[in-house]
Design an enzyme around this catalytic site. Structure first.
Site, PDB file in Angstrom:
ATOM      1  CG  HIS A   9       4.263  -0.957  28.741  1.00 51.89           C
ATOM      2  ND1 HIS A   9       5.093  -1.007  29.841  1.00 51.89           N
ATOM      3  CD2 HIS A   9       4.999  -1.432  27.702  1.00 51.89           C
ATOM      4  CE1 HIS A   9       6.275  -1.483  29.481  1.00 51.89           C
ATOM      5  NE2 HIS A   9       6.241  -1.746  28.184  1.00 51.89           N
ATOM      6  CG  ASP A  10      -0.337   1.225  26.200  1.00 51.41           C
ATOM      7  OD1 ASP A  10       0.293   1.925  27.018  1.00 51.41           O
ATOM      8  OD2 ASP A  10      -0.078   1.221  24.981  1.00 51.41           O
TER       9      ASP A  10
END
Length: 309
Positions: free
Chosen positions: A240-241
């Protein structure tokens, strides 16, 4: 010239890998890593950030603490995914040399944007509390920041906390609404729709040549990958990040389109749901570049090359 960046994190497993990617790329002038309550408490997120910078032998990057709770709600931690310590038990017994700097994240964000108008990229990988507080205190930063890239929401898929809500927007939907409605000239939304297409597996970790980083990433993501397998049948975990960081490095990794986006804050079933007006039903001007697709192979090519640099 290196891009001036502030990385705002609630350092859990994938935030930590995002920090590693940002630092190892050497493409950013990282003004600071700011921390926020989210996956774990503010103090734990800050400690984890310092541990990661120690792992990278980076003592010159400032770490500045921010909001210790959402704007109006109680904290909601994700220990079931990230572990009690936030990084899957990795670096548990390692002494910490790095210490956070003085100051408050929102004030630092404001001052940096005012000091470097048109130059600062904000990459936000936790709840948007720090940025929302900055906007409320100094609205003119929306016209002076270069760009905002935030990981949050899900547009065309299911949530990862509730059936409709992604974690960051669920934890502090009021902050997300403030940021989305603030009028930023350039804002990119990186949601679960695309991050679920970049899945880190053992085959990727085996390509990492730095044994220390490979061991850290393997250990920190071990339970994370196991839980992903239990729910989705794939032994991997979504990046995600790191994808949000990667877009700041190489924007053509994703396909983006402009839409009006908002967040639900008053629903019994759908609090924190991000709503994208694909058909312009609301007749409002677009406020975000929404990521709709990603070149996963290109992402991992970039990721492995940078980690091995």
């Amino acid at each position: 010239m290196k891009k001036k960046m502030i990385l705002d994190v609630d350092t859990g497993i994938d935030d930590a890998i995002g920090i590693i990617l940002a630092v190892k790329s050497r493409q950013f002038d990282i003004l600071a890593v700011t921390t926020v309550n989210g996956n774990v408490s503010l103090d734990t997120a800050t400690l984890n950030t310092c541990k990661i910078l120690d792992l990278l032998n980076e003592q010159d990057i400032s770490v500045i603490k921010g909001a210790d709770s959402p704007i109006i709600r109680s904290p909601f931690f994700e220990h079931r995914i990230h572990g009690e310590d936030g990084i899957g038990g990795a670096l548990k017994d390692v002494p910490v040399k790095k210490r956070p700097d003085d100051g408050f994240a929102s004030d630092f964000i404001i001052n940096s944007i005012l000091n470097f108008p048109g130059e600062v990229t904000l990459v936000m990988t936790g709840p948007l509390t720090n940025l929302a507080l900055a906007v409320k205190k100094c609205p003119q930063i929306t016209k002076l920041v270069k760009e905002v890239i935030f990981m949050g929401g899900v547009i065309k898929g299911v949530g990862n906390v509730t059936p409709t809500s992604e974690y960051n927007t669920y934890v502090d939907p009021e902050a997300a609404k403030i940021v989305l409605q603030a009028g930023f000239a350039s804002m990119t939304q990186v949601g679960l729709d695309v991050t679920r297409k970049v899945l880190l597996g053992e085959e990727h970790i085996q390509l990492i040549q730095n044994d220390e980083l490979a061991d850290y990433i393997r250990q920190s993501t071990s339970d994370y990958r196991k839980r992903y397998f239990e729910r989705n049948g794939i032994w991997a975990c979504a990046m995600h990040d790191p994808l949000a960081v990667a877009i700041a490095l190489q924007e053509d990794l994703v396909t983006r389109e402009e839409y009006y986006v908002d967040v639900e804050t008053k629903s019994e079933l759908c609090d924190g749901q991000m709503v994208c007006d694909f058909q312009n039903r609301l007749m409002k001007q677009p406020n975000a570049q929404v990521c709709l697709d990603v070149d996963a192979e290109a992402f991992f090519d970039l990721f492995i090359r940078i980690i091995n640099s």
